[in-house]
Design a protein around this motif. Structure first.
Motif, short mmCIF file in Angstrom:
data_model
loop_
_atom_site.label_atom_id
_atom_site.label_comp_id
_atom_site.label_asym_id
_atom_site.label_seq_id
_atom_site.Cartn_x
_atom_site.Cartn_y
_atom_site.Cartn_z
N SER A 1 0.83 -1.19 0.00
CA SER A 1 0.00 0.00 0.00
C SER A 1 0.88 1.26 0.00
N PHE B 1 2.27 3.12 2.16
CA PHE B 1 3.48 3.21 2.99
C PHE B 1 4.69 2.70 2.22
N THR C 1 3.82 -4.17 2.72
CA THR C 1 2.88 -3.34 3.46
C THR C 1 1.44 -3.74 3.20
N THR D 1 4.56 -4.58 7.35
CA THR D 1 4.07 -3.37 8.00
C THR D 1 2.58 -3.20 7.71
N GLN D 2 1.92 -2.42 8.54
CA GLN D 2 0.50 -2.12 8.36
C GLN D 2 0.34 -0.65 8.03
N SER D 3 -0.24 -0.36 6.89
CA SER D 3 -0.39 1.03 6.48
C SER D 3 -1.62 1.65 7.14
N PRO D 4 -1.49 2.86 7.70
CA PRO D 4 -2.65 3.58 8.24
C PRO D 4 -3.39 4.26 7.10
N LEU D 5 -4.02 3.46 6.25
CA LEU D 5 -4.59 3.93 5.00
C LEU D 5 -5.92 4.66 5.23
N PRO D 6 -6.01 5.95 4.87
CA PRO D 6 -7.30 6.65 4.99
C PRO D 6 -8.21 6.24 3.84
#
Length: 219
Positions: A58, A60, A147, A210-215
């Motif tokens: 994603s 990130f 990600t 990793t984990q994306s803080p995707l809006p």
């Protein structure tokens, strides 16, 4: 911090004691090292400018690729910018899309057709030369950054194949194209499968998930 601090005087609290930062300490140089990263940093840097890094997933992954490139690190997007993990590096946001690149490139797994689309609904085929180039990039990678973005997926019911993103409007068929949220078990299985493939075929590479803080614009 820079100053001696105590909390009470009646209890033993160990030889080392970590305090929460006070208001003025948030603005000091070294705040991250003293209050956020303390105790979590590795003994040695896991990557150097000679490390071959492959990052995709994603947004990130796109941002970390751009940042590392700008400060002189070796990214696969620069080594081969036209393979799918480079051209669509921030567009593979579900674990099926991510796993699909590993299985296709390294295991030559034949996937259902017409699942891979770009941001403007343009189709990406299963080009053999792209597969071989992706395989080469993967096999030469020292450090993977993968990600995760979304658990929501669109899929093709007859084949079970999962799309990179929503189904293109001009080919949407409500009798076969469905929407669902992938389960925790599916996500865990897909991550484990990616990890296992790399361990088997690129055994010296390190993997960072990793984990994306995707809006989300819509859900």
């Amino acid at each position: 911090g820079d100053s001696q601090r105590t909390i009470g005087s009646s209890f033993y609290r160990g030889e080392t004691l970590n305090f929460n930062p006070e208001d003025d300490e948030y603005r000091k140089d070294g705040f991250l090292e003293d209050f956020i990263l303390k105790g979590w940093l590795p003994q040695a840097r896991p990557i150097t400018k000679g490390t071959k890094i492959t990052a995709f997933g994603s947004c990130f992954a796109e941002n970390i690729t751009r940042h590392l490139s700008e400060i002189g690190f070796d990214l696969s997007r620069n080594r081969d910018p036209d393979i799918y993990i480079s051209a669509m590096g921030e567009g593979m946001v579900n674990t099926y899309a991510l796993l699909g690149q590993f299985e296709w490139a390294l295991l030559d797994k034949k996937l259902p057709e017409n699942l891979w689309h770009g941001f403007k609904a343009e189709g990406y085929g299963y080009d053999e030369s792209i597969r071989q180039r992706t395989r080469k990039v993967f096999l030469e990678t020292d450090f993977f950054i993968i990600t995760l973005g979304l658990s929501e997926v669109w899929y093709d019911e007859p084949t079970g194949g999962v799309f990179w993103r929503a189904v293109p409007l001009n080919s949407f068929d409500p009798s076969r194209h469905k929407f669902r949220v992938t389960s925790f078990a599916e996500t865990k299985t897909n991550i484990q499968r990616m990890y296992d493939i790399v361990r088997e075929l690129v055994p010296n590479a390190k993997e960072l998930f990793t984990q994306s803080p995707l809006p989300l614009a819509a859900t």
